[in-house]
Motif scaffolding. Structure first.
Motif, PDB file in Angstrom:
ATOM      1  N   GLU A  27       0.844  -1.216   0.000  1.00  0.00           N
ATOM      2  CA  GLU A  27       0.000   0.000   0.000  1.00  0.00           C
ATOM      3  C   GLU A  27       0.868   1.250   0.000  1.00  0.00           C
ATOM      4  O   GLU A  27       0.601   2.215  -0.727  1.00  0.00           O
ATOM      5  N   ALA A  28       1.912   1.261   0.817  1.00  0.00           N
ATOM      6  CA  ALA A  28       2.787   2.427   0.881  1.00  0.00           C
ATOM      7  C   ALA A  28       3.583   2.591  -0.405  1.00  0.00           C
ATOM      8  O   ALA A  28       3.906   3.714  -0.800  1.00  0.00           O
ATOM      9  N   PHE A  29       3.883   1.488  -1.076  1.00  0.00           N
ATOM     10  CA  PHE A  29       4.622   1.554  -2.339  1.00  0.00           C
ATOM     11  C   PHE A  29       3.774   2.196  -3.438  1.00  0.00           C
ATOM     12  O   PHE A  29       4.236   3.104  -4.133  1.00  0.00           O
ATOM     13  N   LEU A  66      12.070   1.135   1.257  1.00  0.00           N
ATOM     14  CA  LEU A  66      10.988   1.098   0.281  1.00  0.00           C
ATOM     15  C   LEU A  66      11.211   2.125  -0.829  1.00  0.00           C
ATOM     16  O   LEU A  66      10.849   1.890  -1.984  1.00  0.00           O
ATOM     17  N   ARG A  67      11.838   3.248  -0.482  1.00  0.00           N
ATOM     18  CA  ARG A  67      12.133   4.255  -1.509  1.00  0.00           C
ATOM     19  C   ARG A  67      13.133   3.711  -2.524  1.00  0.00           C
ATOM     20  O   ARG A  67      13.010   3.971  -3.724  1.00  0.00           O
ATOM     21  N   PHE A  86      12.161   0.212  -9.532  1.00  0.00           N
ATOM     22  CA  PHE A  86      11.051  -0.066 -10.442  1.00  0.00           C
ATOM     23  C   PHE A  86      10.827   1.094 -11.397  1.00  0.00           C
ATOM     24  O   PHE A  86      10.450   0.888 -12.555  1.00  0.00           O
ATOM     25  N   ALA A  87      11.053   2.314 -10.941  1.00  0.00           N
ATOM     26  CA  ALA A  87      10.882   3.479 -11.814  1.00  0.00           C
ATOM     27  C   ALA A  87      11.888   3.436 -12.962  1.00  0.00           C
ATOM     28  O   ALA A  87      11.561   3.795 -14.102  1.00  0.00           O
ATOM     29  N   GLU A  88      13.094   2.996 -12.693  1.00  0.00           N
ATOM     30  CA  GLU A  88      14.123   2.921 -13.727  1.00  0.00           C
ATOM     31  C   GLU A  88      13.793   1.855 -14.768  1.00  0.00           C
ATOM     32  O   GLU A  88      14.194   1.962 -15.926  1.00  0.00           O
ATOM     33  N   ARG A  89      13.038   0.826 -14.363  1.00  0.00           N
ATOM     34  CA  ARG A  89      12.706  -0.271 -15.272  1.00  0.00           C
ATOM     35  C   ARG A  89      11.420  -0.023 -16.056  1.00  0.00           C
ATOM     36  O   ARG A  89      11.071  -0.812 -16.939  1.00  0.00           O
TER      37      ARG A  89
END
Length: 375
Positions: free
Chosen positions: A303-305, A356-357, A363-366
């Motif tokens: 949820e926090a992700f 978590l950051r 994931f943002a880079e991928r």
């Protein structure tokens, strides 16, 4: 006379076929139950509600929309915005039920009822009642009139014509095309004093839901339309096709193309989120296990992700925990640097901690850019 359904050209049919392929793939993947399905559906519904209301100037974070959906007090949204969000959620909840109803027909009473659900708190605007006077759509920045709805005496007959078309008209047309035309005609008839835009977008979702195009959370394009740049394009194409006043003639293909592109782009986004959800959940399970934490903590981290902010009450409800159990889990996650607490007492919430950051950045880079089907 209504705005007519256009014939698709070869390029449009290619886009439509790709949308259908993505839809079938999503339905296949959703047929299997996953532990993250409930949270993903809730996120998508919240983003649809957020998008449709943002178009009308009622802005709230996804986290606040989810709080309102759960009957909780939002952290940031004003009381006025909270009422708009709650009303729209009520209408979409009913639409979700209508999508599965075995016996169903469109009628003017249903459309009036949905309008009342959305804006019943606007008493002076006569919610759920067909307008009795003229109505104008103005540009927010300049104040100039960009559209004048049809004369009030014409509206009841036009609405009846639209209802008849919804039940019997152009049934051979692709569902996405019929849904787009339902949206276009209702927004241009502009039957009510308020809520016409949201009603038209909700009707588009209902038409797709009745044709079993998955569930409203997965077939809605409201999130896509709510992006600032797309909202401008949305108004531009409505203005170009609908013209400055009720004029149901001319070519409507530009509008249908706009909607098909929106469905294509949103379907890509949902597919990416669905794939990402499984990867994120699996990774978090491994990390929670390695840390010796209860596996239910994965729900809080996920949820926090995806939502950037987590409240104890949300996690407590998702996992059916006592207040004490939920609070202890979140304190432990904060101690392990997975979460970072902010605020006090009722205003306390959690955001991603350092661990978590880092995962979010990976994931943002991928992330793979969306492909514009019309480029």
């Amino acid at each position: 006379m209504l705005y007519g359904t256009p014939a698709l050209e070869a390029a449009d049919k290619v886009v439509l076929a790709e949308i259908e392929d993505m839809r079938q793939d999503l339905e296949y993947r959703l047929a299997e139950t996953h532990r993250w399905d409930g949270q993903l559906r809730r996120q998508l519904q919240a983003r649809a509600i957020q998008g449709s209301n943002a178009i009308e100037g009622y802005r709230a974070s996804v986290e606040d929309v989810q709080s309102i959906m759960a009957g909780e007090e939002p952290l940031d949204a004003s009381n006025a915005v909270t009422k708009e969000i709650a009303g729209y959620q009520q209408a979409l909840t009913y639409i979700r039920s209508l999508s599965r109803a075995p016996a169903f027909r469109y009628d003017a009473g249903l459309l009036n009822a949905l309008n009342f659900m959305m804006i019943g708190h606007h008493g002076p605007q006569s919610p759920g009642v067909i307008r009795s006077g003229a109505i104008y759509v103005r540009d927010f920045s300049s104040g100039r009139v960009v559209y004048e709805g049809p004369d009030a005496v014409l509206v009841p007959a036009l609405l009846d014509e639209l209802v008849a078309w919804l039940n019997e008209g152009d049934l051979e047309a692709p569902s996405y095309v019929r849904a787009a035309m339902a949206h276009l005609n209702l927004v241009n008839i502009h039957p009510w004093r308020d809520g016409n835009g949201r009603m038209s977008r909700a009707l588009q979702t209902l038409v797709l839901g009745r044709d079993q195009i998955m569930t409203p959370e997965f077939c809605s394009i409201e999130e896509w339309l709510g992006q600032q740049r797309t909202t401008i394009e949305y108004y531009d194409v409505l203005g170009a096709v609908g013209r400055r006043r009720w004029s149901p003639h001319g070519d409507t293909l530009a509008w249908v193309r706009f909607c098909l592109r929106a469905h294509h782009m949103q379907a890509q986004r949902v597919a990416a989120r669905l794939a990402e959800a499984g990867e994120i959940w699996t990774y978090l399970e491994e990390q929670v296990d390695a840390d010796g934490l209860n596996d239910r903590c994965v729900s809080a981290l996920y949820e926090a992700f995806v939502n950037r902010r987590l409240r104890r009450s949300r996690y407590q409800a998702d996992q059916d925990l006592s207040q004490g159990q939920a609070a202890r889990d979140l304190r432990e996650l904060a101690a392990r640097k997975w979460l970072q607490p902010y605020g006090e007492t009722k205003g306390r919430y959690y955001q991603a901690g350092p661990r978590l950051r880092r995962l979010r950045e990976e994931f943002a880079e991928r992330a793979v850019p969306l492909r514009d089907p019309c480029a």
